[in-house]
Design an enzyme around this catalytic site. Structure first.
Site, PDB file in Angstrom:
ATOM      1  N   ASP A 271      21.260 -37.697  15.893  1.00 41.25           N
ATOM      2  CA  ASP A 271      22.375 -38.433  15.310  1.00 41.25           C
ATOM      3  C   ASP A 271      23.034 -37.519  14.275  1.00 41.25           C
ATOM      4  O   ASP A 271      22.544 -36.425  13.987  1.00 41.25           O
ATOM      5  CB  ASP A 271      21.875 -39.763  14.696  1.00 41.25           C
ATOM      6  N   GLU A 465      27.601 -49.772  10.459  1.00 38.58           N
ATOM      7  CA  GLU A 465      26.331 -49.173  10.045  1.00 38.58           C
ATOM      8  C   GLU A 465      25.817 -49.764   8.728  1.00 38.58           C
ATOM      9  O   GLU A 465      25.963 -50.967   8.499  1.00 38.58           O
ATOM     10  CB  GLU A 465      26.477 -47.642   9.979  1.00 38.58           C
TER      11      GLU A 465
HETATM   12  C1  GLC Z   1      26.705 -42.371  13.589  1.00 35.29           C
HETATM   13  C2  GLC Z   1      25.893 -43.362  14.387  1.00 35.29           C
HETATM   14  C3  GLC Z   1      25.834 -43.079  15.867  1.00 35.29           C
HETATM   15  C4  GLC Z   1      27.089 -42.352  16.318  1.00 35.29           C
HETATM   16  C5  GLC Z   1      27.116 -41.011  15.608  1.00 35.29           C
HETATM   17  C6  GLC Z   1      28.362 -40.205  15.979  1.00 35.29           C
HETATM   18  O1  GLC Z   1      26.065 -42.096  12.376  1.00 35.29           O
HETATM   19  O2  GLC Z   1      24.562 -43.615  13.951  1.00 35.29           O
HETATM   20  O3  GLC Z   1      25.677 -44.342  16.531  1.00 35.29           O
HETATM   21  O4  GLC Z   1      27.056 -42.165  17.719  1.00 35.29           O
HETATM   22  O5  GLC Z   1      27.088 -41.153  14.188  1.00 35.29           O
HETATM   23  O6  GLC Z   1      29.502 -40.881  15.525  1.00 35.29           O
END
Ligand code: GLC
Length: 557
Positions: A271, A465
């Protein structure tokens, strides 16, 4: 994503002639906002570029995204390997990145509808609209099972039921990786976040999931088994810890469980800057070593992409990361690119951008809204039919497309206001109301004389988030006040909730005759009116437990 023998031979041949610099580059994915110069793409042979929430190219239009993709691929082809880039983004409820795309209900609403064929079609449409911009990697579906709705990512999940999540995640993978008649998928799916993101203590995003292996296997693993069986080409690791060990650094989870036991052959991606949790700030190289040796294949690094490249080279030269592990990671990345047709000499035509946000796609989104609606209470109000002659709609959530779309809509956190095209709930009711029924609207909870039904719309403001983590599942203060004020009406009230999760509605249960959860319906708010004025009552079923007090209410009724 299977390869033919000749394609596999092609990948092996490329790996055999790759330098350590080229191998290290393919293992790095970065955000164009952090590139010192676009030339760094070719200079470091980067494997991919991602545009995440908030990183949209200005102006945030379809053409800007097409231009960005072309520019990134242009630099990718100038690298010594001339291997095209993976271009990834979060198209989690339609290609939700730019103005004009159709936004489907967020996953919590699709879980309420629980229609695998519809979920597959939605994901297929999203891939069409994504591929039309030149992007080829969708960080979707979210395969999390939500335990505690205080989690700010509850709405990104289909359900609290492991079986439903498994079925819908697999359907989404099939839709994302649909082949556009070319025999090959054009967009790579990414099941996320491995593993246990929905099970953290208190629903704290990026928190700690304290459960035994047996419970982890029973509750959170099946969606990944289903996604792998559906052919998912990539899996994203989760920020959370499992019993105190970060998923991003767990060989047990990544290599032993995911790759060896489940037999996952695709690529494992981190991530956003997630490996930085694994070591102190000044020991980034240790974070790289821990994560890659644990089985991570591709590092999503923002500002540290160059440090990441240097670190990988140093760890390779010292033997801290065995060459076999590097070659395995690079083979998984190149195999995935080959399966997408990125290594083919002939670059496929992009689907036409004119179908982005087209009427047919909006019809599918409207159907998904209809099926997502859950009736929580109904004292002979629904279906409305022509029972009521003068309907007053109130509440800012009734006429605001940004509010009904929620987070991950045009921007990362989403926002109120006219953020894109579509129909609001109020517009849909105005259009669908049978002849002879008068419709009026006010933002405040007031009514005109002669009103015989109030439709009040309330909810929670957009978030994404950890910004959405809740302590008490309460409504925003102004919405609590709005809900309390509904008691003053001595005429029937239908309350529609625009929310990414169950919220405590207890104090206001007696103020209204009917309550319907509409979750986060996306751009096609008219789907709600379709159900209100039909002869049927909503068919959606709760994807996760609503607070027990609602149960108490029913008992006391
Ligand atoms: C974010 C998320 C993830 C996403 C990634 C790229 O922090 O946790 O779900 O795909 O970053 O945007």
């Amino acid at each position: 994503m299977e390869l033919s023998a000749s394609q596999l031979a092609q990948v092996k041949a490329i790996i055999n002639r790759m330098t350590p610099e080229e191998k290290a580059g393919q293992m790095i994915l970065t955000d164009p906002r952090f590139l010192e110069t676009p030339g760094d793409i070719s200079r470091f042979n980067l494997g991919g570029i991602f545009v995440n929430g908030g990183g949209a190219p200005p102006p945030n239009t379809i053409d800007s995204w097409i231009l960005l993709a072309e520019k990134m691929q242009h630099h990718g082809r100038k690298s010594s390997l001339a291997i095209p880039l993976l271009l990834g983004t979060d198209a989690v409820h339609g290609n939700n990145n730019f103005h004009g795309a159709v936004l489907f209900p967020h996953n919590i609403g699709l879980g309420a509808g629980n229609n695998p064929l519809l979920v597959e079609e939605i994901s297929r449409i999203t891939s069409l609209e994504l591929a039309a911009t030149g992007f080829n990697w969708n960080f979707a579906p979210c395969a999390a099972v939500v335990d505690d709705p205080r989690w700010g990512r509850t709405y990104e999940c289909y359900s609290s039921d492991t079986g439903i999540v498994s079925q819908l995640a697999a359907a989404a993978v099939r839709g994302v990786q649909t082949n556009f008649g070319t025999g090959k998928a054009r967009v790579l799916a990414c099941a996320k976040h491995f593993i246990g993101d929905g099970g953290t203590a208190g629903g704290v995003d990026r928190g700690n999931t304290n459960i035994g292996l047996a419970e982890l296997r029973a509750r959170f693993l099946p969606p990944y088994e289903a996604a792998i069986a559906a052919g998912v080409g990539s899996i994203m690791l989760s920020y959370n810890q499992w019993n105190g060990t970060y998923c991003h650094g767990s060989r047990t989870l990544i290599t032993d469980l995911l790759k060896n036991e489940l037999g996952f052959k695709g690529l494992v991606v981190s991530d956003w800057d997630a490996i930085e949790y694994l070591a102190p700030k000044d020991q980034y190289i240790d974070a790289i070593s821990i994560s890659i040796n644990a089985g991570l294949d591709m590092i999503m690094a923002s500002r540290k992409y160059k440090t990441c490249h240097e670190g990988l080279l140093e760890l390779m030269s010292k033997g801290d990361i065995p060459l076999s592990r590097i070659n395995d990671a690079v083979e998984r990345i190149l195999t995935t690119k080959a399966a997408l047709g990125l290594l083919d000499a002939q670059r496929p035509e992009l689907p036409s951008k004119i179908m982005i946000g087209c009427k047919e796609h909006r019809q599918i989104a409207r159907k998904a809204v209809q099926e997502s609606l859950v009736l929580l209470k109904n004292d002979s109000i629904l279906p409305l039919g022509s029972k009521f002659k003068q309907i007053h709609i109130c509440g800012e959530f009734a006429d605001d497309i940004g509010l009904q779309c929620g987070g991950w809509s045009i921007s990362w956190q989403g926002s109120k206001g006219k953020i894109t095209e579509g129909t609001t709930i109020m517009e849909g009711i105005r259009d669908q109301a049978p002849m002879g029924i008068e419709i009026s609207y006010s933002k405040e909870a007031t009514v005109a004389d002669g009103t015989d039904l109030v439709i009040a719309v309330a909810g929670e403001y957009p978030y994404a988030e950890f910004h959405g983590d809740s302590q008490d599942l309460g409504f925003p203060q102004d919405q609590e006040a709005f809900l309390s004020s509904l008691i003053k009406f001595d005429i029937p009230v239908l309350l529609i909730l625009i929310t990414g999760r169950p919220l405590i509605i207890t104090p206001n249960l007696n103020n209204v005759e009917a309550i319907m959860a509409a979750w986060l319906p996306g751009t096609e708010g008219a789907g709600i009116a379709d159900v209100l004025f039909s002869q049927d009552i909503p068919t959606g079923r709760l994807p996760t437990n609503w607070p027990s007090v609602l149960e108490d209410y029913k008992n006391s009724k």
